[in-house]
Enzyme design. Structure first.
Site, PDB file in Angstrom:
ATOM      1  N   TYR A 199      -6.031   6.761   4.186  1.00  0.00           N
ATOM      2  CA  TYR A 199      -6.142   5.679   3.051  1.00  0.00           C
ATOM      3  C   TYR A 199      -5.599   4.203   3.678  1.00  0.00           C
ATOM      4  O   TYR A 199      -5.983   3.277   3.648  1.00  0.00           O
ATOM      5  CB  TYR A 199      -5.857   6.184   1.738  1.00  0.00           C
ATOM      6  N   CYS A 236     -14.328   0.197 -14.733  1.00  0.00           N
ATOM      7  CA  CYS A 236     -14.714   1.410 -14.670  1.00  0.00           C
ATOM      8  C   CYS A 236     -13.682   2.439 -14.944  1.00  0.00           C
ATOM      9  O   CYS A 236     -13.385   3.135 -14.278  1.00  0.00           O
ATOM     10  CB  CYS A 236     -15.448   1.595 -13.420  1.00  0.00           C
ATOM     11  N   CYS A 242     -19.919  -4.239 -16.557  1.00  0.00           N
ATOM     12  CA  CYS A 242     -19.747  -3.952 -14.927  1.00  0.00           C
ATOM     13  C   CYS A 242     -20.830  -4.557 -14.321  1.00  0.00           C
ATOM     14  O   CYS A 242     -22.244  -4.627 -14.789  1.00  0.00           O
ATOM     15  CB  CYS A 242     -20.266  -2.304 -14.921  1.00  0.00           C
ATOM     16  N   ASP A 267      -9.684   4.973  -2.541  1.00  0.00           N
ATOM     17  CA  ASP A 267      -8.406   5.553  -3.547  1.00  0.00           C
ATOM     18  C   ASP A 267      -8.986   6.209  -4.718  1.00  0.00           C
ATOM     19  O   ASP A 267     -10.269   6.290  -4.965  1.00  0.00           O
ATOM     20  CB  ASP A 267      -7.189   4.495  -3.880  1.00  0.00           C
ATOM     21  N   GLU A 289       0.848  -1.203  -0.045  1.00  0.00           N
ATOM     22  CA  GLU A 289      -0.028  -0.097  -0.122  1.00  0.00           C
ATOM     23  C   GLU A 289       0.887   1.018   0.090  1.00  0.00           C
ATOM     24  O   GLU A 289       0.628   2.098  -0.694  1.00  0.00           O
ATOM     25  CB  GLU A 289      -0.950  -0.044   1.376  1.00  0.00           C
ATOM     26  N   CYS A 315     -19.215  -0.149 -19.305  1.00  0.00           N
ATOM     27  CA  CYS A 315     -20.072  -0.354 -18.612  1.00  0.00           C
ATOM     28  C   CYS A 315     -20.942  -1.615 -18.887  1.00  0.00           C
ATOM     29  O   CYS A 315     -21.680  -2.231 -17.914  1.00  0.00           O
ATOM     30  CB  CYS A 315     -21.230   0.856 -19.131  1.00  0.00           C
ATOM     31  N   CYS A 345     -26.192   2.004 -11.380  1.00  0.00           N
ATOM     32  CA  CYS A 345     -25.352   3.182 -11.839  1.00  0.00           C
ATOM     33  C   CYS A 345     -26.246   4.375 -12.415  1.00  0.00           C
ATOM     34  O   CYS A 345     -26.592   4.232 -13.444  1.00  0.00           O
ATOM     35  CB  CYS A 345     -24.193   2.805 -12.447  1.00  0.00           C
TER      36      CYS A 345
END
Length: 372
Positions: A135, A205, A215, A153, A52, A212, A221
């Site tokens: 985060y 995305c 997804c 993020d 991270e 899309c 959405c």
């Protein structure tokens, strides 16, 4: 305090999002060197934390080899804590944002020495460690310890902005996007959910031309329904980056060794090695000014061309002066000689490697000056 779903977004819808997204993740999760398979036992906190920190403002493709290299040299937090800082900076060179490397080393020392090598298992205590912000604390708590934490993020911001059709531009929208992420974050498998959101943003995305039709959340959405998904999240116009200027002094000594010096511990590129230079400033340097900053009297020649590099907040343009000398002994403040075949063992940031490469290409015809 329990999160409240936005108007028109029922709790059962959040549950449906969780089920669909985790199901998609179980089938399509990216295989990454620091990641356990979906649904697997909790991950090693050291490996989660290390990845991270490295991934902050850096791409997955870039991080992979660095991560593997760090693990090979320092397989646990105690080994990293015991390493000299200069070795850590050298291994980090090229990843950028070098304050992360210094904080990484300091954090390892705190965990090793003060916490007996055990990372805290909650956000509040993780936030007390050097280099760990909101985060990273949330990511480590969720992924390594299974805590319910809201992990946001850049990928997650994009997914959530489109999912809820958030029109507020970034960065002003950050708090709103985190609150909305809270409404869909599950109590169980929070780590998998966070990684699923990241993967969705990274592979489906996308910033431009989102996929899309692939997804798992398409039917939920609002951005897709409104036809605005590809335009979200909104962003304020970027400020024009200023340009700073410097003259770097590429000096070859006995047997071709190069003069390098260490930058101050605090500030940009702190603690890294550098080619000596003037200060970095907004205006270009005149020869009469730059000559006052040379590290050693020699027959300095301005090399053709210029080295350009871009940092987060500014562009950098460097004119390179080069010289050769037979003098082996240096003033204490000048730096030290480094053999060409030893450069890979130095903590040189990318911009300094550019300057060195430029000098090597342009100095074939230089001859040593008589130094007396």
């Amino acid at each position: 305090m329990a999160s409240v779903a936005p108007s028109g977004f029922a709790a059962h819808t959040s549950a449906d999002i969780q089920v669909k997204l985790l199901g998609w993740y179980d089938r399509h999760a990216r295989r990454l060197p620091w990641r356990a398979p979906p649904g697997a036992a909790l991950q090693d906190p050291y490996r989660v934390w290390l990845s991270e920190i490295m991934l902050q403002q850096t791409t997955v493709a870039t991080v992979g080899p660095y991560y593997q290299g760090f693990l090979a040299r320092w397989p646990d937090v105690d080994a990293l804590a015991a390493a000299p800082l200069d070795q850590v900076l050298t291994a980090w060179a090229g990843l950028g944002y070098y304050a992360r490397a210094r904080n990484l080393h300091r954090c390892a020392q705190v965990v090793s020495e003060d916490l007996q090598g055990v990372f805290p298992d909650n956000e509040a205590d993780l936030l007390k460690l050097p280099g760990i912000g909101a985060y990273t604390a949330a990511a480590v708590a969720a992924i390594a310890f299974g805590r319910r934490a809201v992990v946001v993020d850049g990928n997650v911001e994009r997914v959530v902005a489109r999912l809820f059709a958030v029109e507020t531009p970034l960065p002003a929208a950050k708090a709103e996007l985190k609150a909305l992420t809270d409404t869909i974050t599950p109590g169980r498998r929070a780590g998998d959910f966070a990684q699923a959101m990241m993967d969705l943003g990274a592979t489906v995305c996308l910033p431009r031309q989102p996929k899309c039709l692939l997804c798992p959340l398409e039917t939920h959405c609002r951005g897709r329904a409104a036809g605005s998904a590809a335009d979200l999240p909104r962003r304020l116009p970027k400020k024009v980056k200023p340009t700073r200027h410097a003259v770097a002094f590429w000096l070859a000594g006995p047997e071709g060794a190069l003069l390098l010096r260490r930058r101050p511990e605090k500030g940009l590129l702190g603690g890294m090695m550098e080619v000596p230079s003037t200060d970095w400033r907004d205006s270009r340097w005149q020869e009469s000014e730059a000559v006052k900053a040379v590290p050693l009297a020699a027959d300095w020649q301005a090399l053709p061309g210029m080295v350009r590099h871009t940092f987060t907040h500014f562009h950098f343009e460097v004119t390179v002066w080069a010289a050769m000398t037979t003098r082996a002994r240096l003033p204490k403040t000048a730096g030290r000689w480094v053999a060409l075949d030893g450069l890979d063992g130095e903590a040189l940031p990318t911009v300094m490697r550019k300057i060195i490469d430029h000098g090597l290409k342009q100095t074939a015809d230089l001859r040593p000056a008589s130094d007396g």
